[in-house]
Scaffold this active site. Sequence first.
Site, PDB file in Angstrom:
ATOM      1  N   LYS A  90     -30.581  57.958-117.650  1.00  0.00           N
ATOM      2  CA  LYS A  90     -30.657  59.358-118.192  1.00  0.00           C
ATOM      3  C   LYS A  90     -31.990  59.672-118.557  1.00  0.00           C
ATOM      4  CE  LYS A  90     -29.482  62.985-120.551  1.00  0.00           C
ATOM      5  NZ  LYS A  90     -28.417  63.162-121.811  1.00  0.00           N
ATOM      6  N   HIS A 139     -31.575  65.803-118.827  1.00  0.00           N
ATOM      7  CA  HIS A 139     -31.366  66.954-119.932  1.00  0.00           C
ATOM      8  C   HIS A 139     -32.520  67.974-119.271  1.00  0.00           C
ATOM      9  CE1 HIS A 139     -30.525  68.596-124.192  1.00  0.00           C
ATOM     10  NE2 HIS A 139     -31.551  69.441-123.643  1.00  0.00           N
ATOM     11  N   HIS A 163     -25.119  69.594-118.786  1.00  0.00           N
ATOM     12  CA  HIS A 163     -24.996  70.839-119.455  1.00  0.00           C
ATOM     13  C   HIS A 163     -25.876  71.832-119.026  1.00  0.00           C
ATOM     14  CE1 HIS A 163     -28.471  69.098-121.670  1.00  0.00           C
ATOM     15  NE2 HIS A 163     -27.677  68.259-122.381  1.00  0.00           N
ATOM     16  N   ASP A 202     -20.110  66.954-123.309  1.00  0.00           N
ATOM     17  CA  ASP A 202     -21.217  66.656-124.188  1.00  0.00           C
ATOM     18  C   ASP A 202     -20.856  66.283-125.917  1.00  0.00           C
ATOM     19  OD1 ASP A 202     -23.973  65.860-125.130  1.00  0.00           O
ATOM     20  OD2 ASP A 202     -24.609  68.152-124.885  1.00  0.00           O
ATOM     21  N   HIS A 225     -21.951  64.361-135.287  1.00  0.00           N
ATOM     22  CA  HIS A 225     -22.663  64.257-136.259  1.00  0.00           C
ATOM     23  C   HIS A 225     -22.126  64.278-137.786  1.00  0.00           C
ATOM     24  CE1 HIS A 225     -26.381  64.478-133.929  1.00  0.00           C
ATOM     25  NE2 HIS A 225     -25.651  65.519-133.338  1.00  0.00           N
TER      26      HIS A 225
HETATM   27  O1  DOR Z   1     -26.857  69.070-128.686  1.00  0.00           O
HETATM   28  C1  DOR Z   1     -27.272  68.014-128.406  1.00  0.00           C
HETATM   29  N1  DOR Z   1     -26.876  66.725-128.904  1.00  0.00           N
HETATM   30  N2  DOR Z   1     -28.281  68.050-127.372  1.00  0.00           N
HETATM   31  C2  DOR Z   1     -28.673  66.923-127.174  1.00  0.00           C
HETATM   32  O2  DOR Z   1     -29.185  66.834-126.078  1.00  0.00           O
HETATM   33  C3  DOR Z   1     -28.536  65.570-127.643  1.00  0.00           C
HETATM   34  C4  DOR Z   1     -27.324  65.507-128.459  1.00  0.00           C
HETATM   35  C5  DOR Z   1     -26.827  64.631-129.345  1.00  0.00           C
HETATM   36  O3  DOR Z   1     -27.492  63.491-129.341  1.00  0.00           O
HETATM   37  O4  DOR Z   1     -26.712  64.840-130.509  1.00  0.00           O
HETATM   38 ZN    ZN Z   2     -25.755  64.856-124.769  1.00  0.00          ZN
HETATM   39 ZN    ZN Z   3     -28.516  66.834-123.500  1.00  0.00          ZN
END
Ligand code: DOR
Ligand code: ZN
Ligand code: ZN
Length: 448
Positions: A150, A185, A241, A311, A315
């Site tokens: 990646k 990405h 994405h 994706d 969090h």
């Molecule tokens: O929105 C995102 N969250 N884009 C990313 O590239 C990383 C990902 C994350 O790891 O939270």
């Molecule tokens: Zn991601």
């Molecule tokens: Zn990403």
Amino acid sequence: MKKLQLVDLNLINAKIFLKNEFIEAGISIEANRINKIAKLPNMPKASKTIDVNGNIVLPGLIDVHVHLRDLKLSYKEDFNTGTCAAAAGGFTTVLDMPNTQPPTNTPERLKKKIQRAKNRVIVNVGFYAAFPKQFKQIVEMYRNGAIAFKVFLYHPITELDVNCDDVLLKVFKCAKQLNRPVAVHAEEGEIVQRIEEDLRKSGKSSLNHHLKAHSIKREVNAVQRVVKLAKQTGSHIHFCHISAASSIRHIKKLKQHITCETTPHHIFLTKDVLRKCGSIALMNPPLRSRLNTTRLWHALNDEWIDILASDHAPHALQEKTNENIWEVSPGIPGLETTLPLMLTQVNNGRMSWGRLTQILATKPAEIFQLNRGFIKTGSVADLVIVDVNQEYKIDSSKFYSKAKYSPFDGRKVKGKPIKTFVSGCLVYDSGEIVSEPGSGTILTGSSH
Ligand code: DOR
Ligand code: ZN
Ligand code: ZN
């Protein structure tokens, strides 16, 4: 007298999606694999029988873009909760991203991650590796099980200088020698970061400022740059994405060794959702205009976009809400909303069953060489049973993911995964997880 041979499990009264059409039959499973697909009188006797009541059986889904977190980010998600969310969403295989804490950027760290995941996962899990600083470790990461590599052009997670074309050419070549895809990405990292910094310094910190920094142009330019490099090396690049329909124009130029994914949020949600949901709906790349989502949808249906990936980027809720947009963590959970959203489209006649199984099972398996994603005699019995008639509203408070929020909350959907089987074992049944942590398998790139 000859002892009666029993298979492990018979699924009866199924509507199986086979070779682009539905057949009414049963599936018998023996030693984790599909042993026979037949009408009831021709099925072998089994120790256990499950009547699936005329519901549809699809190949277990494959999500190639999942952030399972764990390790020091276990408060966001861990290997068990993340894979329970997968099973509840009909996914039997997920590929985990390397931007963890610590990042998966050395052979040793990959080994440790796999070791930790082993006793916790309930679906099949494969791991991405970030390119290590020392090039000679790339082969070792492959040997230690990396399914793919990646590259984050925005916010690089290793010391690799991703802004240098020669560096990218070098790692792309290495991946090619190992016959592994490189997932990218694509956002122009340096420029996005510079714009972000300028906005931050001048006290500009709203959702619109985030959109400004992560504009369509930043993605399209990055895609164009990587396509050019891929052309020189002939490596298999997989774009993560894709959010900007105009990126497809560049991808089309090199379709023979470039694949790409888009996400449910990029095809179903527009930036107007940000006004309603606020920073909960923040992610990178961000949501775009209605015209763009429509164009993405057509590109997905017309096979310019190869696959759909969630994706899933969980969090903690408090990390998602802050007045200052630069303090908000980008990403949303997606494992438990993807299939219901897509079944709704199939129900509405906007996508065929064939295309649905392609973008969520057959193609992802093909791209990442997973030897899964189809239903046939002899294949691993990864299956999902869906009830196409159930109508309900998405309710994130019921997620197995630790991230119990979603910009899709309250949305009406029609179609639900009701049973998920991994290697012939029932892991999810009508809202309940019914298997033990560790019942899943770790997939490695070098072993199949
Ligand atoms: O929105 C995102 N969250 N884009 C990313 O590239 C990383 C990902 C994350 O790891 O939270
Ligand atoms: Zn991601
Ligand atoms: Zn990403």
